[in-house]
Design a protein around this motif. Structure first.
Motif, PDB file in Angstrom:
ATOM      1  N   SER A  59      25.489 -57.366  66.270  1.00  0.00           N
ATOM      2  CA  SER A  59      25.306 -58.795  66.525  1.00  0.00           C
ATOM      3  C   SER A  59      25.315 -58.985  68.104  1.00  0.00           C
ATOM      4  N   GLY A  60      24.691 -60.232  68.589  1.00  0.00           N
ATOM      5  CA  GLY A  60      24.896 -60.675  69.857  1.00  0.00           C
ATOM      6  C   GLY A  60      26.132 -60.630  70.329  1.00  0.00           C
ATOM      7  N   ALA A  61      27.023 -61.202  69.446  1.00  0.00           N
ATOM      8  CA  ALA A  61      28.537 -61.174  69.809  1.00  0.00           C
ATOM      9  C   ALA A  61      29.095 -60.036  70.187  1.00  0.00           C
ATOM     10  N   SER A  62      28.970 -59.137  69.113  1.00  0.00           N
ATOM     11  CA  SER A  62      29.436 -57.662  69.507  1.00  0.00           C
ATOM     12  C   SER A  62      28.841 -57.114  70.817  1.00  0.00           C
ATOM     13  N   ALA A  63      27.422 -57.407  71.020  1.00  0.00           N
ATOM     14  CA  ALA A  63      26.885 -56.901  72.291  1.00  0.00           C
ATOM     15  C   ALA A  63      27.732 -57.392  73.730  1.00  0.00           C
ATOM     16  N   LEU A  64      28.092 -58.643  73.430  1.00  0.00           N
ATOM     17  CA  LEU A  64      28.733 -59.288  74.624  1.00  0.00           C
ATOM     18  C   LEU A  64      30.198 -58.648  74.597  1.00  0.00           C
ATOM     19  N   GLN A  65      30.987 -58.520  73.604  1.00  0.00           N
ATOM     20  CA  GLN A  65      32.141 -57.956  73.514  1.00  0.00           C
ATOM     21  C   GLN A  65      32.288 -56.550  73.991  1.00  0.00           C
ATOM     22  N   MET A  81      27.575 -74.691  79.323  1.00  0.00           N
ATOM     23  CA  MET A  81      26.354 -75.129  78.340  1.00  0.00           C
ATOM     24  C   MET A  81      26.114 -73.728  77.933  1.00  0.00           C
ATOM     25  N   THR A  82      26.394 -73.454  76.803  1.00  0.00           N
ATOM     26  CA  THR A  82      25.745 -72.029  76.245  1.00  0.00           C
ATOM     27  C   THR A  82      26.446 -72.428  74.803  1.00  0.00           C
ATOM     28  N   ALA A  83      25.957 -71.120  73.916  1.00  0.00           N
ATOM     29  CA  ALA A  83      26.412 -71.118  72.605  1.00  0.00           C
ATOM     30  C   ALA A  83      28.074 -70.302  72.679  1.00  0.00           C
ATOM     31  N   ALA A 128      26.233 -64.531  83.218  1.00  0.00           N
ATOM     32  CA  ALA A 128      24.961 -65.610  83.201  1.00  0.00           C
ATOM     33  C   ALA A 128      24.191 -65.773  82.080  1.00  0.00           C
ATOM     34  N   VAL A 129      23.950 -66.788  81.534  1.00  0.00           N
ATOM     35  CA  VAL A 129      23.203 -67.025  80.316  1.00  0.00           C
ATOM     36  C   VAL A 129      21.745 -67.579  80.613  1.00  0.00           C
ATOM     37  N   HIS A 130      20.742 -66.737  80.250  1.00  0.00           N
ATOM     38  CA  HIS A 130      19.398 -67.395  80.492  1.00  0.00           C
ATOM     39  C   HIS A 130      18.982 -68.266  79.202  1.00  0.00           C
ATOM     40  N   CYS A 180      21.408 -62.368  77.384  1.00  0.00           N
ATOM     41  CA  CYS A 180      20.062 -62.322  77.002  1.00  0.00           C
ATOM     42  C   CYS A 180      19.726 -62.662  75.578  1.00  0.00           C
ATOM     43  N   ALA A 181      20.800 -63.297  74.898  1.00  0.00           N
ATOM     44  CA  ALA A 181      20.572 -63.733  73.565  1.00  0.00           C
ATOM     45  C   ALA A 181      19.367 -64.693  73.138  1.00  0.00           C
ATOM     46  N   GLN A 182      18.958 -65.195  74.171  1.00  0.00           N
ATOM     47  CA  GLN A 182      17.859 -66.118  73.902  1.00  0.00           C
ATOM     48  C   GLN A 182      16.875 -65.956  74.808  1.00  0.00           C
ATOM     49  N   TYR A 240      22.007 -58.647  74.131  1.00  0.00           N
ATOM     50  CA  TYR A 240      20.872 -59.552  73.345  1.00  0.00           C
ATOM     51  C   TYR A 240      21.386 -59.660  71.809  1.00  0.00           C
ATOM     52  N   SER A 241      20.805 -60.731  71.380  1.00  0.00           N
ATOM     53  CA  SER A 241      20.929 -61.223  69.900  1.00  0.00           C
ATOM     54  C   SER A 241      19.709 -60.962  69.222  1.00  0.00           C
ATOM     55  N   PHE A 242      19.717 -60.238  67.953  1.00  0.00           N
ATOM     56  CA  PHE A 242      18.449 -60.549  67.260  1.00  0.00           C
ATOM     57  C   PHE A 242      18.966 -61.331  66.229  1.00  0.00           C
ATOM     58  N   THR A 268      16.513 -66.132  64.069  1.00  0.00           N
ATOM     59  CA  THR A 268      15.701 -67.385  64.602  1.00  0.00           C
ATOM     60  C   THR A 268      15.446 -66.875  66.002  1.00  0.00           C
ATOM     61  N   LYS A 269      15.858 -65.884  66.651  1.00  0.00           N
ATOM     62  CA  LYS A 269      15.656 -65.582  68.229  1.00  0.00           C
ATOM     63  C   LYS A 269      14.335 -65.059  68.348  1.00  0.00           C
ATOM     64  N   ASN A 270      13.910 -65.103  69.686  1.00  0.00           N
ATOM     65  CA  ASN A 270      12.529 -64.641  69.948  1.00  0.00           C
ATOM     66  C   ASN A 270      11.768 -63.335  69.354  1.00  0.00           C
ATOM     67  N   HIS A 279      20.895 -78.555  70.796  1.00  0.00           N
ATOM     68  CA  HIS A 279      21.433 -77.108  71.324  1.00  0.00           C
ATOM     69  C   HIS A 279      21.856 -77.357  72.697  1.00  0.00           C
ATOM     70  N   TYR A 280      23.188 -77.912  72.708  1.00  0.00           N
ATOM     71  CA  TYR A 280      24.230 -77.885  71.740  1.00  0.00           C
ATOM     72  C   TYR A 280      24.751 -79.113  71.866  1.00  0.00           C
ATOM     73  N   PRO A 281      25.236 -79.963  70.847  1.00  0.00           N
ATOM     74  CA  PRO A 281      25.784 -81.313  70.828  1.00  0.00           C
ATOM     75  C   PRO A 281      27.071 -81.260  71.647  1.00  0.00           C
TER      76      PRO A 281
HETATM   77  C1  PLP Z   1      23.522 -67.776  74.321  1.00  0.00           C
HETATM   78  C2  PLP Z   1      23.823 -66.943  73.218  1.00  0.00           C
HETATM   79  N1  PLP Z   1      25.049 -66.066  73.142  1.00  0.00           N
HETATM   80  C3  PLP Z   1      25.562 -65.397  72.324  1.00  0.00           C
HETATM   81  C4  PLP Z   1      24.884 -65.426  71.034  1.00  0.00           C
HETATM   82  C5  PLP Z   1      25.581 -64.780  69.800  1.00  0.00           C
HETATM   83  O1  PLP Z   1      24.673 -63.811  69.024  1.00  0.00           O
HETATM   84  P1  PLP Z   1      24.821 -63.648  67.488  1.00  0.00           P
HETATM   85  O2  PLP Z   1      24.682 -64.697  66.837  1.00  0.00           O
HETATM   86  O3  PLP Z   1      23.750 -62.280  67.145  1.00  0.00           O
HETATM   87  O4  PLP Z   1      26.297 -63.025  67.568  1.00  0.00           O
HETATM   88  C6  PLP Z   1      24.009 -66.467  70.639  1.00  0.00           C
HETATM   89  C7  PLP Z   1      23.503 -66.598  69.368  1.00  0.00           C
HETATM   90  O5  PLP Z   1      24.196 -67.569  68.553  1.00  0.00           O
HETATM   91  C8  PLP Z   1      23.705 -66.964  71.697  1.00  0.00           C
HETATM   92  O6  PLP Z   1      22.505 -68.168  71.543  1.00  0.00           O
END
Ligand code: PLP
Length: 351
Positions: A58-64, A83-85, A129-131, A154-156, A171-173, A176-178, A296-298
């Motif tokens: 997952s994207g979360a795993s990629a960051l961790q 301001m980010t997920a 840094a979040v794009h 680079c998740a988005q 990156y996240s796949f 709904t991502k690109n 995105h996001y409240p």
């Molecule tokens: C900016 C950002 N970082 C991290 C994530 C985490 O990605 P994932 O849902 O694949 O774990 C997301 C997606 O939800 C995201 O939009």
């Protein structure tokens, strides 16, 4: 109704190719870390302009795992934008470090580079840094000049940046991502062979060779079925990003009085985001025209209940952004008629 997103269109368009690829995976007898995954790692790293790509769950795993591979852990601080997920910040907690939440720039929604400098302490090891929404962060080089590690979320933003300004990209796949998967998936990209080798271990329980574990980690593998799907849709990504750009440009031209996230030539519009203090009215007006919208996001990170323990400074710009942002339908499979309908609704809006 024009949907905010409709995944079924892309799934349907690729159903036959996926059925064939699934059959090939089953015939191969290899369902984890096989040829589909290694092919996807090569192709995606090439697309991202990096030497190595390590596919994860997952994207979360990629960051961790990215943070862990850079040696970040307990006692360290990692600066993140407000301001980010939420996973951007929770990945920092997952390695035992402390997220330090910093406000954003009002035009771009990217982390405010001056505030990053002010938030640095002797414990600061990295900045994420979040794009955001697919817009590349401006002046990333300034962050690397601060002498801390830079992680690019680079998740988005698949395709918005080529190569890395920072040490790693995550990156996240998420579907709904690109570049959306058939389930969850992610990738860490880097140019550093040692970091890449460590990531290869960290995704399989810290294992260096069969049954020998030289560090403690967990399971963060991507499945071969997931990689097979991603191999099918990756060649469609550039065209899809161009379509997103065209759609967002049309929206921005339709009504010049609306405020939008600042433009960037390489923006890939994961989301087309407008800003208005009258958001409820705006959304109601769009709904009357049968246009779905999203937010995105409240809540900014500083407003998230789970993150209160990490809030050390107010982030008024991010909180205002969270109050005003509204996402419009922007995905490659939107029909021209649907795009026309959104434009007509935007023209009609009088705020
Ligand atoms: C900016 C950002 N970082 C991290 C994530 C985490 O990605 P994932 O849902 O694949 O774990 C997301 C997606 O939800 C995201 O939009």
């Amino acid at each position: 109704m024009v949907p905010l997103i409709d995944l079924s269109r892309k799934l349907e368009a690729n159903a036959d190719a996926f059925a064939l690829a699934t059959r090939q995976v089953l015939d191969s007898g290899s369902v984890l870390l096989g040829s589909q995954t290694s092919q996807f790692e090569k192709s995606f790293a090439n697309f991202a302009g990096t030497k190595y790509g390590i596919a994860v769950s997952s994207g979360a795993s990629a960051l961790q795992l990215g943070l862990a591979a850079l040696g970040i852990g307990p006692g360290d601080e990692v600066i993140v934008p407000a301001m980010t997920a939420v996973p951007t910040a929770s990945a920092v907690c997952a390695v035992g470090a402390r997220p330090v939440i910093v406000d954003i720039d009002d035009e771009t929604a990217a982390i405010d580079l001056e505030l990053v400098e002010q938030a640095m302490t002797e414990r600061t090891q990295a900045v994420i840094a979040v794009h955001l929404y697919g817009r590349p962060v401006d002046n990333l080089g300034k962050l690397t000049d601060l002498g801390v590690k830079v992680v690019e979320d680079c998740a988005q933003s698949h395709g918005a940046t080529k190569g890395l300004a920072g040490s790693i990209g995550a990156y996240s796949f998420y579907p709904t991502k690109n570049l959306g998967g058939i389930g969850d998936g992610g990738m860490v990209v880097t140019d550093d062979p040692e970091v890449a080798e460590r990531l290869g271990r960290l995704r399989v329980h810290g294992q260096s060779e069969q049954y020998v574990h030289i560090e403690v980690s967990q399971n963060h593998r991507m499945s071969e079925i997931e990689a097979a799907w991603l191999n099918i849709v990756l060649p469609q990504l550039e065209l899809g990003n161009q379509r997103r750009r065209d759609i967002a440009n049309r929206y921005q031209l339709a009504n010049p009085n609306i405020r939008w996230q600042a433009r960037h030539v390489n923006h890939v519009y994961h989301l087309a985001v407008a800003l208005t203090p009258d958001r409820d009215e705006f959304r109601q007006a769009m709904l009357k025209h049968e246009i779905a919208t999203g937010i995105h996001y409240p809540l900014a990170l500083t407003q998230q209940p789970a993150l209160q323990q990490f809030v050390s400074a107010a982030c008024p710009v991010a909180e205002k952004w969270a109050n005003e942002c509204v996402s419009l339908p922007c995905f490659p499979e939107l029909t021209d008629d649907e795009v026309d309908d959104v434009c007509a609704a935007l023209v009609d809006i009088d705020l």
